[in-house]
Design a protein around this motif. Structure first.
Motif, PDB file in Angstrom:
ATOM      1  N   GLN A   1      50.392  -6.469  11.196  1.00  0.00           N
ATOM      2  CA  GLN A   1      49.237  -7.273  11.588  1.00  0.00           C
ATOM      3  C   GLN A   1      47.972  -6.660  10.994  1.00  0.00           C
ATOM      4  O   GLN A   1      47.936  -5.474  10.675  1.00  0.00           O
ATOM      5  CB  GLN A   1      49.127  -7.333  13.115  1.00  0.00           C
ATOM      6  N   PRO A   2      46.896  -7.458  10.834  1.00  0.00           N
ATOM      7  CA  PRO A   2      45.676  -6.946  10.210  1.00  0.00           C
ATOM      8  C   PRO A   2      45.133  -5.690  10.896  1.00  0.00           C
ATOM      9  O   PRO A   2      45.173  -5.570  12.120  1.00  0.00           O
ATOM     10  CB  PRO A   2      44.698  -8.117  10.330  1.00  0.00           C
ATOM     11  N   VAL A   3      44.638  -4.786  10.070  1.00  0.00           N
ATOM     12  CA  VAL A   3      44.069  -3.512  10.532  1.00  0.00           C
ATOM     13  C   VAL A   3      42.721  -3.316   9.856  1.00  0.00           C
ATOM     14  O   VAL A   3      42.559  -3.627   8.670  1.00  0.00           O
ATOM     15  CB  VAL A   3      44.993  -2.328  10.192  1.00  0.00           C
ATOM     16  N   VAL A   4      41.763  -2.802  10.585  1.00  0.00           N
ATOM     17  CA  VAL A   4      40.479  -2.391  10.004  1.00  0.00           C
ATOM     18  C   VAL A   4      40.607  -0.935   9.584  1.00  0.00           C
ATOM     19  O   VAL A   4      40.875  -0.064  10.421  1.00  0.00           O
ATOM     20  CB  VAL A   4      39.327  -2.539  11.008  1.00  0.00           C
ATOM     21  N   LEU A   5      40.438  -0.663   8.296  1.00  0.00           N
ATOM     22  CA  LEU A   5      40.395   0.705   7.790  1.00  0.00           C
ATOM     23  C   LEU A   5      38.926   1.111   7.720  1.00  0.00           C
ATOM     24  O   LEU A   5      38.154   0.579   6.921  1.00  0.00           O
ATOM     25  CB  LEU A   5      41.047   0.797   6.410  1.00  0.00           C
ATOM     26  N   SER A   6      38.541   2.048   8.556  1.00  0.00           N
ATOM     27  CA  SER A   6      37.146   2.474   8.662  1.00  0.00           C
ATOM     28  C   SER A   6      37.004   3.899   8.149  1.00  0.00           C
ATOM     29  O   SER A   6      37.663   4.820   8.650  1.00  0.00           O
ATOM     30  CB  SER A   6      36.693   2.391  10.130  1.00  0.00           C
ATOM     31  N   MET A   7      36.148   4.061   7.137  1.00  0.00           N
ATOM     32  CA  MET A   7      35.837   5.396   6.614  1.00  0.00           C
ATOM     33  C   MET A   7      34.318   5.468   6.448  1.00  0.00           C
ATOM     34  O   MET A   7      33.776   5.292   5.361  1.00  0.00           O
ATOM     35  CB  MET A   7      36.576   5.653   5.304  1.00  0.00           C
ATOM     36  N   VAL A   8      33.650   5.696   7.553  1.00  0.00           N
ATOM     37  CA  VAL A   8      32.201   5.676   7.611  1.00  0.00           C
ATOM     38  C   VAL A   8      31.679   7.077   7.295  1.00  0.00           C
ATOM     39  O   VAL A   8      32.078   8.061   7.928  1.00  0.00           O
ATOM     40  CB  VAL A   8      31.729   5.199   9.000  1.00  0.00           C
ATOM     41  N   ALA A   9      30.806   7.161   6.286  1.00  0.00           N
ATOM     42  CA  ALA A   9      30.195   8.434   5.878  1.00  0.00           C
ATOM     43  C   ALA A   9      31.242   9.496   5.570  1.00  0.00           C
ATOM     44  O   ALA A   9      31.097  10.660   5.948  1.00  0.00           O
ATOM     45  CB  ALA A   9      29.227   8.928   6.948  1.00  0.00           C
ATOM     46  N   LEU A  10      32.300   9.097   4.867  1.00  0.00           N
ATOM     47  CA  LEU A  10      33.379  10.021   4.544  1.00  0.00           C
ATOM     48  C   LEU A  10      33.564  10.239   3.048  1.00  0.00           C
ATOM     49  O   LEU A  10      33.703  11.377   2.590  1.00  0.00           O
ATOM     50  CB  LEU A  10      34.701   9.510   5.146  1.00  0.00           C
ATOM     51  N   LEU A  11      33.557   9.179   2.258  1.00  0.00           N
ATOM     52  CA  LEU A  11      33.971   9.297   0.865  1.00  0.00           C
ATOM     53  C   LEU A  11      33.010  10.122   0.012  1.00  0.00           C
ATOM     54  O   LEU A  11      33.399  10.593  -1.062  1.00  0.00           O
ATOM     55  CB  LEU A  11      34.176   7.910   0.252  1.00  0.00           C
TER      56      LEU A  11
END
Length: 280
Positions: A159-169
């Motif tokens: 099922q759909p998932v939100v991949l969150s990488m806030v202030a990481l990359l």
């Protein structure tokens, strides 16, 4: 409800948290007005504030973007989040925001920092309808994150998932590696999944931002600021939600969050790009 946590460690946690060198997560906590930092972190953070006095405003804007994007995606019907680079818990945490809209939302947090592990119980409180979990994992090993039993018990990758990488990359200095990390994670997620990113840049404050990068590098945390064009490459093949790629405080501002920032905040003061893309 709480889900399992990764507690295997090579050494006692107290011996793994270094207090003699600055740490980016603790510096971020200091900028946010938190209490989980040491003198060495405050000293480094104050050096940053000398060259970039608006750092507190910038991180507050970044945090507010996380809250608004989480609410927006929950209102669109998404119910699962994989949040990597979680940082020291600061209420409201992502799961609290998501579950305020959708009580059945499920969130898996990931961080490789023993400082965050020490506070991970704050990330494990969920509504009865929802679920949260914490993985002590490394973004440089996406396959291990996806294979973690905590993730399998909490999220349904069908099922759909939100991949969150806030202030990481921006802490991944090689952009090819950063793109590979995003691709290796996001290609495993189905149609309808969303990618939430924010990233520090030097384009909007050409004097102060490079000095911030220099200080972080000097204290042992590699920081790589990137342009809007470089940031946009992380969303290739995805449908960007309106308003597209903007500075963090301009992504769907609302009264709930804008009143947390000083009036008239400029792009240069924020110096974070942000965006949300959806796999169609």
């Amino acid at each position: 409800m709480s889900e399992g946590r990764d507690v295997e460690q090579d050494a006692p946690l107290s011996t793994r948290i270094r207090q003699d060198v600055p740490h980016s997560a603790r510096m971020y906590d200091y900028f946010l007005g938190g209490k989980d930092h040491y003198a060495v972190d405050r000293e480094a953070a104050e050096r940053v504030l000398v060259v970039f006095p608006n750092m507190r405003t910038a991180v507050q804007a970044n945090r507010a973007f996380m809250r608004r994007s989480t609410r927006a995606l929950a209102r669109l019907g998404l119910r699962q989040w994989l949040d990597i680079g979680t940082g020291i818990p600061t209420s409201p945490n992502l799961h609290e925001v998501a579950q305020s809209v959708a009580p059945d939302a499920r969130v898996v947090y990931v961080d490789n920092d023993p400082v965050v592990l020490a506070h991970s119980r704050a990330l494990m409180t969920s509504t009865p309808e929802g679920r949260t979990a914490y993985i002590h994992g490394d973004v440089h090993d996406p396959e291990a994150i996806l294979a973690a039993p905590q993730l399998a018990r909490t999220l349904d990758l069908g099922q759909p998932v939100v991949l969150s990488m806030v202030a990481l990359l921006h802490f991944v200095p090689d952009i090819r590696e950063a793109r590979s990390i995003v691709d290796r994670l996001f290609t495993k997620l189905p149609t309808g999944s969303a990618l939430v990113l924010s990233h520090a840049t030097a384009e909007l404050d050409v004097e102060g931002a490079p000095k911030v990068q220099e200080i972080y590098n000097q204290v042992g945390t590699t920081l790589q600021l990137r342009s809007r064009t470089e940031f946009a490459t992380f969303f290739e093949g995805l449908e960007l939600l309106d308003p597209g790629i903007v500075t963090a405080h301009r992504w769907r501002p609302d009264d709930t969050d804008t009143d947390r920032l000083p009036a008239g905040v400029t792009d240069a003061q924020v110096s974070f790009y942000a965006g949300v893309g959806v796999k169609r």
